[in-house]
Scaffold this active site. Structure first.
Site, PDB file in Angstrom:
ATOM      1  N   SER A  80       0.807  -1.226   0.000  1.00 58.18           N
ATOM      2  CA  SER A  80       0.000   0.000   0.000  1.00 58.18           C
ATOM      3  C   SER A  80       0.838   1.274   0.000  1.00 58.18           C
ATOM      4  O   SER A  80       0.297   2.373  -0.070  1.00 58.18           O
ATOM      5  CB  SER A  80      -0.931   0.022   1.212  1.00 58.18           C
ATOM      6  OG  SER A  80      -0.170   0.059   2.394  1.00 58.18           O
ATOM      7  N   THR A 184      -2.047   4.101   3.297  1.00 52.19           N
ATOM      8  CA  THR A 184      -1.082   5.162   3.542  1.00 52.19           C
ATOM      9  C   THR A 184      -0.272   5.005   4.834  1.00 52.19           C
ATOM     10  O   THR A 184      -0.811   4.590   5.846  1.00 52.19           O
ATOM     11  CB  THR A 184      -1.896   6.474   3.734  1.00 52.19           C
ATOM     12  OG1 THR A 184      -2.889   6.542   2.741  1.00 52.19           O
ATOM     13  CG2 THR A 184      -1.010   7.677   3.729  1.00 52.19           C
ATOM     14  N   THR A 202       1.898   7.068  -0.152  1.00 52.98           N
ATOM     15  CA  THR A 202       1.041   5.915  -0.455  1.00 52.98           C
ATOM     16  C   THR A 202       1.117   5.547  -1.933  1.00 52.98           C
ATOM     17  O   THR A 202       1.467   6.386  -2.778  1.00 52.98           O
ATOM     18  CB  THR A 202      -0.430   6.256  -0.115  1.00 52.98           C
ATOM     19  OG1 THR A 202      -1.235   5.091  -0.247  1.00 52.98           O
ATOM     20  CG2 THR A 202      -1.003   7.333  -1.022  1.00 52.98           C
ATOM     21  N   ARG A 212      -5.991   8.534 -11.012  1.00 49.93           N
ATOM     22  CA  ARG A 212      -6.629   8.917  -9.752  1.00 49.93           C
ATOM     23  C   ARG A 212      -5.581   9.337  -8.718  1.00 49.93           C
ATOM     24  O   ARG A 212      -4.546   8.697  -8.555  1.00 49.93           O
ATOM     25  CB  ARG A 212      -7.440   7.740  -9.221  1.00 49.93           C
ATOM     26  CG  ARG A 212      -8.160   7.999  -7.888  1.00 49.93           C
ATOM     27  CD  ARG A 212      -7.366   7.542  -6.701  1.00 49.93           C
ATOM     28  NE  ARG A 212      -8.137   7.584  -5.459  1.00 49.93           N
ATOM     29  CZ  ARG A 212      -7.618   7.400  -4.257  1.00 49.93           C
ATOM     30  NH1 ARG A 212      -6.318   7.178  -4.125  1.00 49.93           N
ATOM     31  NH2 ARG A 212      -8.365   7.438  -3.181  1.00 49.93           N
ATOM     32  N   THR A 235      -5.668   8.588   6.962  1.00 52.89           N
ATOM     33  CA  THR A 235      -5.543   7.331   6.226  1.00 52.89           C
ATOM     34  C   THR A 235      -6.945   6.872   5.846  1.00 52.89           C
ATOM     35  O   THR A 235      -7.916   7.281   6.479  1.00 52.89           O
ATOM     36  CB  THR A 235      -4.823   6.269   7.070  1.00 52.89           C
ATOM     37  OG1 THR A 235      -4.687   5.065   6.314  1.00 52.89           O
ATOM     38  CG2 THR A 235      -5.571   5.952   8.349  1.00 52.89           C
ATOM     39  N   GLY A 236      -7.044   6.035   4.837  1.00 47.57           N
ATOM     40  CA  GLY A 236      -8.357   5.530   4.450  1.00 47.57           C
ATOM     41  C   GLY A 236      -8.769   6.022   3.074  1.00 47.57           C
ATOM     42  O   GLY A 236      -7.923   6.400   2.262  1.00 47.57           O
TER      43      GLY A 236
HETATM   44  N1  GLY Z   1      -5.547   7.462   1.619  1.00 41.88           N
HETATM   45  C1  GLY Z   1      -4.932   6.990   0.469  1.00 41.88           C
HETATM   46  C2  GLY Z   1      -5.692   7.152  -0.768  1.00 41.88           C
HETATM   47  O1  GLY Z   1      -6.907   7.291  -0.736  1.00 41.88           O
HETATM   48  O2  GLY Z   1      -5.090   7.152  -1.816  1.00 41.88           O
END
Ligand code: GLY
Length: 322
Positions: A80, A184, A202, A212, A235-236
């Site tokens: 990740s 992340t 990340t 994206r 994070t998330g």
């Molecule tokens: N929090 C990492 C992402 O959405 O890319």
């Protein structure tokens, strides 16, 4: 649930208290700041150790957070963060990162490929350009011109490629809410000089659309630092964080009197309010203030964070709303 009315009623008093607290910190020549490093998920343990080694020998929080998250970026078993990350839906591993210091200087890269340490490129953007953010091919060219080398190993890694091939069988976009190391690394730190910095890096959500970009390289979303107040990281699911300018919101709530914990909770509540369907979705916030107080909160159970300070090292389960 945090009582909103109670919070608003007490916030002006809280702001006064915070101002007085910080005034007294600044006025006290012998005041010893309590250094601390905080980062997201279990991978934060190794990252914190690298950051702590710098802070504990009198180094800056800025150097510490850069070195700390670089450890995670180099871990090719981590799917990740860094070049070990899951590819996007077209098979490309694209990386996002940002860094911010106690002077509100900041640098960011997004949609960067082939470079092992996006956080170090973000630092160079901050230190050596008049800009805050470089993306894609421009960020890559800047990295090469700055002395970074194109990564020569296999990307995606065999592990990430196997996961991608499995995903391709159905091709459904269903990010897991709580898989360890799924997301992340965000790190915030306070050094012995009383200065705050943060870093966030990340590979983004696995199997995202090509191009994206999530919250992690967005100053104010994935990361925000204001040395008068505190620092926060997220994070998330990045889209949910961006919609409320997450990390900036946490810091602003602290500015107006919230503790780091109250601020993280209020920001999560705001996300839940704006997203009626949070089933299977996770967002977590971490925050610290200049007094070294901390906060951590997630939408749902499962968000873990790592902490290192003179008092010890630990991996903790954040509290959550669901
Ligand atoms: N929090 C990492 C992402 O959405 O890319």
């Amino acid at each position: 649930m945090t009582s909103r009315r109670h919070f608003i009623r007490t916030s002006s008093l809280g702001a006064l208290g915070l101002a007085l607290n910080q005034q007294s910190l600044a006025d006290e020549p012998d005041y010893k700041f309590k250094p601390i490093v905080l980062s997201t998920w279990r991978h934060g343990l190794a990252a914190n150790q690298a950051a702590w080694n710098i802070i504990n020998s009198g180094g800056t929080a800025l150097d510490a957070v850069e070195a700390g998250v670089s450890v995670t970026e180099s871990d090719l078993t981590n799917m990740s963060v860094g070049l070990g990350g899951r590819p996007d839906r077209d098979g490309f591993v694209t990386l996002d990162a940002c860094i911010m210091d106690h002077l509100s200087r900041c640098g960011s890269v997004a949609f960067l490929q082939h470079i092992e340490h996006p956080i170090q490129v973000a630092r160079k953007v901050m230190d050596q350009t008049p800009h805050v953010m470089l993306v894609g091919e421009g960020a890559y060219q800047f990295a090469l011109e700055s002395g970074f080398k194109r990564f020569v190993g296999e990307v995606p890694t065999a592990k990430a490629k196997a996961a991608y091939d499995e995903w391709l069988k159905k091709g459904e976009y269903q990010p897991p809410a709580n898989v360890e190391n799924h997301d992340t690394i965000g790190m915030v730190a306070l050094d012995s000089h009383g200065n705050l910095s943060g870093a966030c890096t990340t590979s983004g959500l696995g199997y995202k659309m090509h191009g994206r970009v999530g919250d992690s390289p967005i100053i104010g979303a994935g990361l925000f630092v204001d040395n008068e107040v505190g620092a926060a990281t997220a994070t998330g699911v990045g889209e949910m964080v961006i919609r409320i300018a997450g990390a900036h919101t946490v810091v602003e709530l602290m500015r107006h009197g919230a503790s780091p914990q109250q601020a993280c909770e209020e920001a999560i509540d705001r996300i839940i309010k704006k997203h009626p369907d949070v089933a299977d979705k996770q967002v977590g916030f971490l925050a610290i203030n200049r007094a070294g107080h901390t906060g951590a909160f997630g939408i749902r159970k499962g968000f873990q964070y790592a902490q290192q300070a003179e008092t010890g090292v630990g991996l903790y389960d954040a509290t959550s709303r669901l």
